[in-house]
Write an enzyme that holds these catalytic residues in place. Structure first.
Site, PDB file in Angstrom:
ATOM      1  CG  ASN A   1      -0.328  -0.066   2.520  1.00 11.34           C
ATOM      2  OD1 ASN A   1       0.812  -0.500   2.630  1.00 11.34           O
ATOM      3  ND2 ASN A   1      -1.025   0.378   3.541  1.00 11.34           N
TER       4      ASN A   1
ATOM      5  CG  ASP B   1       0.044  -3.964  10.652  1.00  9.59           C
ATOM      6  OD1 ASP B   1       0.449  -3.447   9.591  1.00  9.59           O
ATOM      7  OD2 ASP B   1      -1.149  -3.957  10.998  1.00  9.59           O
TER       8      ASP B   1
HETATM    9 ZN    ZN Z   1      -3.761  -5.037   7.521  1.00 14.01          ZN
END
Ligand code: ZN
Lengths: 438, 312
Positions: free
Chosen positions: A111, A321
């Protein structure tokens, strides 16, 4: 260039747990010499005396006595923001943070701006990382073009360019048919599919649904927003026979579903992040935007279930993350703030807290932070003669206070600022090069 | 008591003594609004900024009148007239306001926690005039003032709050305020409108309207926002009103001296029938009148009260 890592406790889960010396020549492990009575699993290298006195010929000797020497840690879920949002993080600052956290490899989510759905962006990331000669960076390509969830991206081309997996992370693949086809198609290409599980019809909220959200007047996200999609993906993995890897598991229902799916042989693996086994939604208390992430921090029962899932194997991997955001995205009203926290520099210390609490053995922690991500992604990082010397040296008794201002990541959005930790990565070695030393 | 609190951010932070002091002060100031010349010089030379990031006429006008009756200069800034729409952050806007040296900033904002955020970033006293679904302390305080005025006490009273508890900052602030003052609060509404864990704030929950109003001293009806229907919270206004609307028929089951309250604006015929809204027990307009006095009290305590006087 010859290096010796001397006297560390070498832990390669399932293979080695013994004190010994590791000799590194030209980036590869050239010998492993165990000190007396070291136990080793079959297939592990045996001690040899081919070097009479390597200390005389070594360029560098690292005294690792009292430390662990483990296969390099792999973080299979990070956001490096490069290309496109370099004010938050760059590949360079991201891998510096990774190295400081003991990671020898990271997998970066697609992303970015543009979304990594192309050979061009994948190659840009790989080339940029190679030039920096530090931590390995394995790009993850998008499942769908621009991660819009409408059409498949070119998995074949992405894989050829060097993408290690595909994911639309940041958002779910809401269309079940697209997810089904992605899993099927990925099987032919030979690339892993990583799923961000979220039912967006249920996830109109900014934190976990529960008393804290009610007290703060913030819109809640129920556990089912995650577990519904976990269960869907399990069903699709069963349908397609293609392995699905579930990203950032945060709820007890997800842990349960994954555990049961594994029992009946459905090909599913899963990761969680350190904040889910460390914090609960109470951390949001006074609208702390550094406790805002997606999925959100959950209840104490969920936190406990995540820990149990790590312990019994329902959850295979700890991944951070790592999601850098600047003050522009975080120093705002809670509703308006971005989701996510940085995590590369706190992951290992938080994992070691679990070990200290007795929830996991040290070897199991390394399994979750190194061996399992390697297995899922088709990488090898055994400590053995001939292998690339990707190693993390850990001092389990090193006491330190994490100060985010002094961190390597360009962004400072951590809820762990000021936390006192015991245990740290002292030295990170990639391909025989020391890329970080405390 | 000596007033020592700088900001009014929510009900949770206010002690019993502070709540009592605010209502006592408001009771004393109420008389000013009855005079021919409705103005005292108490806050002369003070500037009050009414920073309304979310549209609101009623609360803004109430604060505006309150400030003017105390001779403060009140300046209204709404989202459409402020630079917020031009991409400036809340914190920057607030710092700009602060640089103009106001004595109080009254803020209404659609995001919960925005007043707290402001209080951490600027040194001006902040009064929360409603933030998201979080808190509406001036409303809860004026409601408590109104009840105390009629019943003479808050302790031991039974209060029913009916409607969309989930999306209501008024409900949250009243639950906390009334329970802190010793009242018993019960909530009623469809399960879709009950937020998770609300009982932990000290209220009991029922889905049965008649059960909720049985034997209570106060019935507080919440406004139903019609757009909520689109989010599946209830099927139709018709069904909502049949199950949870207050009517004279239903009122027969309540105590004869029950007080009927509503924070406004009313949806007549939805959550409250016209005859119930205008019935003898209705104090809905008293709430509005008391709102001015209560907000005068807040401005006085925060901007010019005994604490500030003591500084000199
Ligand atoms: Zn995610």
């Amino acid at each position: 260039m010859r290096m010796i890592i001397k006297g560390g406790r070498i832990v390669d889960p399932g293979r080695i747990d013994a004190v010994g010396d590791i000799l590194i020549d030209n980036g590869r492990i050239s010998d492993i010499r165990f000190h007396e009575s070291g136990k080793q699993a079959s297939g592990a290298p045996s001690s040899v005396d081919s070097y009479a006195d390597p200390q005389k010929t070594a360029d560098r000797i690292i005294d690792a006595s009292g430390w662990y020497v483990v296969p390099g840690l792999i973080d299979m879920h990070v956001h490096l923001r490069d290309p496109g949002q370099e004010y938050k993080e760059t590949i360079e600052t991201g891998i510096q943070a990774a190295a400081a956290g003991g990671f020898t490899a990271v997998c970066c989510m697609p992303n970015t701006r543009p979304v990594n759905d192309s050979r061009q962006t994948t190659e840009y990331i790989i080339h940029t990382a190679k030039r920096l000669q530090s931590v390995h960076v394995y790009p993850i390509g998008a499942i769908s073009r621009e991660s819009k969830g409408l059409e498949l991206s070119e998995f074949g081309e992405l894989k050829e360019a060097g993408a290690i997996a595909v994911s639309d992370d940041g958002q779910p693949v809401s269309d079940s048919q697209l997810m089904r086809r992605a899993l099927e198609y990925a099987k032919g290409v030979g690339i892993r599919v990583i799923s961000h599980c979220e039912d967006t019809a249920l996830s109109h909220g900014v934190m976990n649904e529960g008393f804290t959200a009610t007290r703060l007047g913030l819109a809640g996200i129920p556990n089912a927003a995650e577990s519904i999609m976990v269960m869907r993906d399990i069903a699709l993995a069963e349908l397609t026979g293609s392995l699905v890897h579930i990203a950032h598991v945060s709820t007890r229902e997800s842990v349960h579903a994954i555990r049961e799916a594994k029992k009946i042989g459905i090909p599913v693996t899963a990761e969680t992040a350190p904040h889910y086994f460390t914090l609960t939604d109470e951390s949001v208390a006074a609208y702390n935007t550094n406790a805002k992430m997606n999925p959100p921090l959950r209840s104490p029962e969920d936190r406990q279930a995540v820990i149990e899932g790590l312990a019994d194997g329902a959850i295979d991997v700890i991944a951070t993350d790592h999601a850098p955001h600047s003050v522009l995205e975080k120093d705002l009203e809670f509703d308006a703030a971005a989701n996510g926290i940085i995590g590369l520099e706190t992951s290992l210390p938080l994992g070691l807290r679990l070990v200290a609490e007795g929830a996991l053995s040290f070897a199991l922690l390394i399994q979750k932070m190194s061996k399992n991500p390697a297995n899922i992604l088709g990488l090898t990082n055994d400590i053995k003669t001939g292998a690339s010397a990707d190693l993390t040296l850990i001092d389990p008794s090193r006491v330190h206070i994490y100060c985010v201002a002094n961190g390597y990541s360009k962004s400072k959005n951590s809820p762990f600022d000021g936390w006192k930790f015991k245990g740290a990565a002292m030295c990170t070695i990639v391909g025989g090069r020391v890329v970080y030393e405390m | 008591m000596m007033w020592n609190r700088k900001h009014i951010l929510d009900m949770d932070s206010l002690s019993v003594a502070e709540i009592t002091a605010i209502i006592d002060t408001a009771d004393g100031l109420k008389e000013i609004s009855e005079r021919a010349i409705k103005k005292v010089p108490t806050l002369r030379g003070k500037t009050v900024v009414l920073f309304f990031h979310e549209p609101s006429t009623r609360t803004r006008v109430s604060f505006d009148i309150a400030a003017k009756r105390l001779s403060a200069d009140a300046i209204s800034i709404s989202a459409s007239s402020s630079s917020l729409v031009k991409g400036e952050t809340l914190i920057d806007t607030a710092r700009n306001l602060e640089a103009m040296k106001p004595d109080v900033i009254v803020i209404r904002h659609s995001s919960a926690g925005a007043p707290l955020l402001l209080s951490q970033k600027v040194s001006t006293p902040i009064i929360n005039a409603g933030d998201g679904m979080h808190a509406h302390p001036s409303q809860a305080l004026l409601d408590m003032m109104t009840v105390r005025e009629v019943k003479g006490r808050l302790d031991g009273l039974r209060v029913a709050i009916v409607g969309d508890i989930s999306h209501s900052r008024v409900a949250r602030s009243n639950i906390i305020g009334f329970t802190r003052m010793g009242a018993d609060v019960r909530l009623a509404g469809p399960p879709t409108m009950m937020p998770a864990g609300i009982e932990a704030l000290g209220a009991s929950v029922t889905y049965d309207f008649d059960e909720a109003i049985d034997g209570v001293d106060v019935i507080m009806m919440l406004r139903i926002q019609k757009e909520r229907q689109q989010r599946f919270l209830f099927p139709t206004e018709r069904e909502y009103s049949r199950r949870y609307g207050l009517t004279l028929e239903r009122l027969k089951k309540a105590k004869p001296d029950v007080m009927i309250m509503h924070p406004g604006p009313l949806n007549r015929g939805v959550e409250i029938s016209p005859d119930a809204a205008d019935s003898a027990g209705s104090v809905i307009l008293n709430q509005v009148t008391n709102g001015v006095a209560l907000r005068m009290a807040l401005l006085y305590l925060v901007a010019g009260g005994p604490r500030n006087a003591d500084d000199h």
